[in-house]
Design an enzyme around this catalytic site. Structure first.
Site, PDB file in Angstrom:
ATOM      1  N   LEU A  38       0.822  -1.217   0.000  1.00 19.89           N
ATOM      2  CA  LEU A  38       0.000   0.000   0.000  1.00 19.89           C
ATOM      3  C   LEU A  38       0.850   1.258   0.000  1.00 19.89           C
ATOM      4  CD1 LEU A  38      -3.101   0.746   2.191  1.00 19.89           C
ATOM      5  CD2 LEU A  38      -1.105   2.243   2.410  1.00 19.89           C
ATOM      6  N   ASN A  40       0.446   5.425   0.525  1.00 19.16           N
ATOM      7  CA  ASN A  40      -0.461   6.549   0.784  1.00 19.16           C
ATOM      8  C   ASN A  40       0.289   7.871   0.657  1.00 19.16           C
ATOM      9  OD1 ASN A  40       0.170   5.220   3.471  1.00 19.16           O
ATOM     10  ND2 ASN A  40      -0.942   6.913   4.348  1.00 19.16           N
ATOM     11  N   ASP A  41       0.395   8.666   1.683  1.00 21.17           N
ATOM     12  CA  ASP A  41       0.795  10.062   1.516  1.00 21.17           C
ATOM     13  C   ASP A  41       2.156  10.284   0.843  1.00 21.17           C
ATOM     14  OD1 ASP A  41      -1.254   9.914   3.332  1.00 21.17           O
ATOM     15  OD2 ASP A  41      -0.196  10.922   4.946  1.00 21.17           O
ATOM     16  N   GLN A  57       4.576   7.166   2.071  1.00 16.33           N
ATOM     17  CA  GLN A  57       4.072   6.276   3.110  1.00 16.33           C
ATOM     18  C   GLN A  57       3.848   4.917   2.458  1.00 16.33           C
ATOM     19  OE1 GLN A  57       2.864   6.921   6.795  1.00 16.33           O
ATOM     20  NE2 GLN A  57       4.822   7.779   6.152  1.00 16.33           N
ATOM     21  N   SER A 101       3.864  10.326   8.302  1.00 21.49           N
ATOM     22  CA  SER A 101       4.147  11.375   7.310  1.00 21.49           C
ATOM     23  C   SER A 101       4.974  12.537   7.821  1.00 21.49           C
ATOM     24  CB  SER A 101       2.831  11.909   6.755  1.00 21.49           C
ATOM     25  OG  SER A 101       2.301  10.950   5.883  1.00 21.49           O
ATOM     26  N   ARG A 159       0.557  14.810  14.446  1.00 17.47           N
ATOM     27  CA  ARG A 159       1.426  14.227  13.412  1.00 17.47           C
ATOM     28  C   ARG A 159       1.590  15.100  12.160  1.00 17.47           C
ATOM     29  NH1 ARG A 159      -2.964  10.706  14.120  1.00 17.47           N
ATOM     30  NH2 ARG A 159      -4.591  10.930  12.552  1.00 17.47           N
ATOM     31  N   ASP A 160       2.490  14.604  11.292  1.00 14.15           N
ATOM     32  CA  ASP A 160       2.710  15.130   9.936  1.00 14.15           C
ATOM     33  C   ASP A 160       3.401  16.501   9.910  1.00 14.15           C
ATOM     34  OD1 ASP A 160       1.200  12.846   9.487  1.00 14.15           O
ATOM     35  OD2 ASP A 160      -0.660  13.938   9.125  1.00 14.15           O
TER      36      ASP A 160
HETATM   37  C1  FRU Z   1      -2.863  10.625   6.200  1.00 19.00           C
HETATM   38  C2  FRU Z   1      -2.223   9.890   7.367  1.00 19.00           C
HETATM   39  C3  FRU Z   1      -1.294  10.778   8.155  1.00 19.00           C
HETATM   40  C4  FRU Z   1      -0.355   9.802   8.772  1.00 19.00           C
HETATM   41  C5  FRU Z   1      -0.204   8.764   7.685  1.00 19.00           C
HETATM   42  C6  FRU Z   1       0.014   7.356   8.138  1.00 19.00           C
HETATM   43  O1  FRU Z   1      -3.277   9.767   5.194  1.00 19.00           O
HETATM   44  O2  FRU Z   1      -3.213   9.334   8.189  1.00 19.00           O
HETATM   45  O3  FRU Z   1      -1.948  11.600   9.104  1.00 19.00           O
HETATM   46  O4  FRU Z   1       0.869  10.359   9.125  1.00 19.00           O
HETATM   47  O5  FRU Z   1      -1.387   8.837   6.906  1.00 19.00           O
HETATM   48  O6  FRU Z   1       0.284   6.533   7.064  1.00 19.00           O
END
Ligand code: FRU
Length: 483
Positions: A38, A40-41, A57, A101, A159-160
């Protein structure tokens, strides 16, 4: 687990599954995906030296969320990519359940990453910390002794980090949830990237603006302060906020000690768009988003059976047009075209539906300019999805079968300010991005149409005349250090 062990296992997983992933007819050609598992970000987007570094991610061992590592691509031209070993993997007590992230900056020739150390207990979030790592060579990263804990009044949803420089000082925004269960963006500052002091809540959700704000980003565009973020918990409102979670921005202004902001606006009108990140390179503000939404039909993706899920959007350039952010594909996407000259047609359709000669394909770019539009105009794509425009309401609608129940059709709409004049569409094996009226609105969506179908059918009620150009697009080349 030690980093070496992580890399060894990821390498084995890639070896084992990449044939399966690559045999999937829905595998994307020019959109970045994870080699397996998978994605993601987008994380740590930066131009460092000659190279654009794009971290992601990545959940390498399964097609669900969970313990994330930072995957790592770099490219000079968005055509030739290298997939490096993962840059960050869980190895410390504070990131044991995931390197979540974050962002990247350059300081004195070094590449610094800021990320979230995620910890859990019994499947529940325990704490999140902002942490960092540094690299001299852009390939191997050493974790630093910087650790930020959540300030008072904030829940463990913290986070992030997105870091940037202004004058001699560094700033960081972090996505958070207040104890009142409202989304917020926290502001920090630092003079040395090690000691960070908490400044304030830069922005906080009003009643209806969600219980958590993820992935904040703060930048200037045409002299304006833009705060971009991905809120969770905003309720659908007529044709707005239809996805499970949103991604968008507010415009702000410093007024004395306060940063005052306007309303939240969505960045995209399609089914799949979330967690975009921007960065500055060569005087441009570039953005990549995740072509997915957490908790939204993720279990229904047909690619799961081939051990992968999701991809990114194509890289876009942002501009301010006086009223809103406009998005356009970066100029480098022209290098994906397999021929310089497009197939070009001018067509008039009146109360009819038909194909336009040679305007078909699956991995292609289609640009349409309208000369006149009847009461309604539509393009049906691969007998699966449809984009239609209703002139009396200036309403543009994308529809597709519901991923969880193909008997049902689902819709996403946008009300345009001005009449429709152009559509710039990017098709990949399982996605569609539509830039409307030079990027004033965008629809980003996955489309899982029968892989054998390549036809577009155009409809007009009343008479429509339009010019249409088509280029076939070639896949990007990926050299993998993990194969
Ligand atoms: C957004 C999120 C972020 C987090 C990450 C984890 O999609 O939920 O807030 O850091 O994905 O994969």
């Amino acid at each position: 687990m030690e980093k070496q062990e992580w890399v060894k296992r990821i390498r084995e997983e890639v070896h084992k599954q990449e044939g399966t992933v690559n045999s999937d007819p829905y595998r994307q050609a020019y959109h970045l995906m994870a080699p397996v598992g998978l994605i993601n970000d987008p994380n740590g987007l930066i131009k460092w030296g000659e190279d654009y570094h794009l971290f992601f991610q990545w959940s390498p061992f399964k097609t669900g969320h969970g313990t994330k590592v930072w995957g790592h691509y770099h490219t000079k031209d968005f055509v030739h990519y290298t997939l490096e070993e993962p840059a960050l993997v869980p190895s410390e007590w504070y990131d044991k359940d995931g390197c979540f992230s974050g962002s990247a900056i350059e300081e004195q020739g070094m590449l610094h990453l800021f990320y979230t150390g995620h910890t859990e207990e019994n499947g529940e979030i325990l704490e999140e910390y902002q942490a960092s790592a540094v690299s001299e060579d852009g390939r191997t990263f050493r974790k630093q002794e910087m650790l930020l804990e959540r300030p008072e009044g904030i829940t463990p949803h913290f986070r992030d980090p997105k870091v940037w420089k202004e004058g001699q000082r560094w700033y960081m925004v972090v996505g958070a949830q207040t104890e009142e269960k409202r989304g917020a963006v926290l502001l920090y500052e630092s003079s040395d990237l090690k000691q960070w002091s908490y400044v304030k809540r830069l922005a906080e959700a009003l009643q209806e603006e969600g219980y958590m704000w993820e992935c904040p980003d703060f930048f200037r565009l045409d002299g304006l302060d833009i705060l971009m973020f991905s809120p969770q918990g905003i309720a659908p409102d007529d044709i707005s906020f239809q996805n499970t979670y949103q991604a968008g921005y507010v415009i702000g202004r410093q007024k004395g000690a306060q940063w005052e902001r306007g309303d939240f606006r969505e960045l995209d009108r399609g089914f799949e768009f979330y967690a975009p990140q921007t960065f500055e390179a060569d005087g441009r503000r570039l953005m990549i988003g995740w072509m997915g939404v957490p908790d939204q039909y993720e279990e229904a993706h047909p690619t799961l059976q081939n051990q992968w899920i999701h991809s990114w959007t194509l890289p876009r350039e942002l501009a301010w047009n006086g009223e809103r952010i406009v998005q356009t594909p970066i100029a480098e996407t022209k290098a994906w075209r397999t021929s310089e000259l497009p197939v070009s047609r001018t067509e008039t359709i009146e109360n009819d539906q038909r194909e336009v000669e040679d305007i078909n394909g699956r991995v292609m770019e289609v640009a349409i300019d309208f000369e006149q539009i009847g009461d309604m105009w539509a393009v049906e794509m691969f007998h699966e999805a449809s984009l239609s425009y209703k002139k009396s309401r200036n309403l543009l609608t994308l529809s597709r079968p519901h991923p969880e129940d193909a008997e049902q059709t689902q819709f996403r709409h946008v009300q345009l300010d001005k009449p429709l004049k152009s559509l710039h569409m990017f098709f990949d094996h399982s996605s569609l991005e539509v830039f409307v009226n030079d990027g004033e609105e965008v629809f980003t969506s996955r489309i899982f149409a029968d892989a054998a179908l390549t036809d577009l059918a155009f409809t007009s009620l009343g008479a429509s005349t339009f010019h249409v150009k088509k280029w076939d697009l070639a896949p990007v080349e990926i050299e993998s250090e993990l194969s």
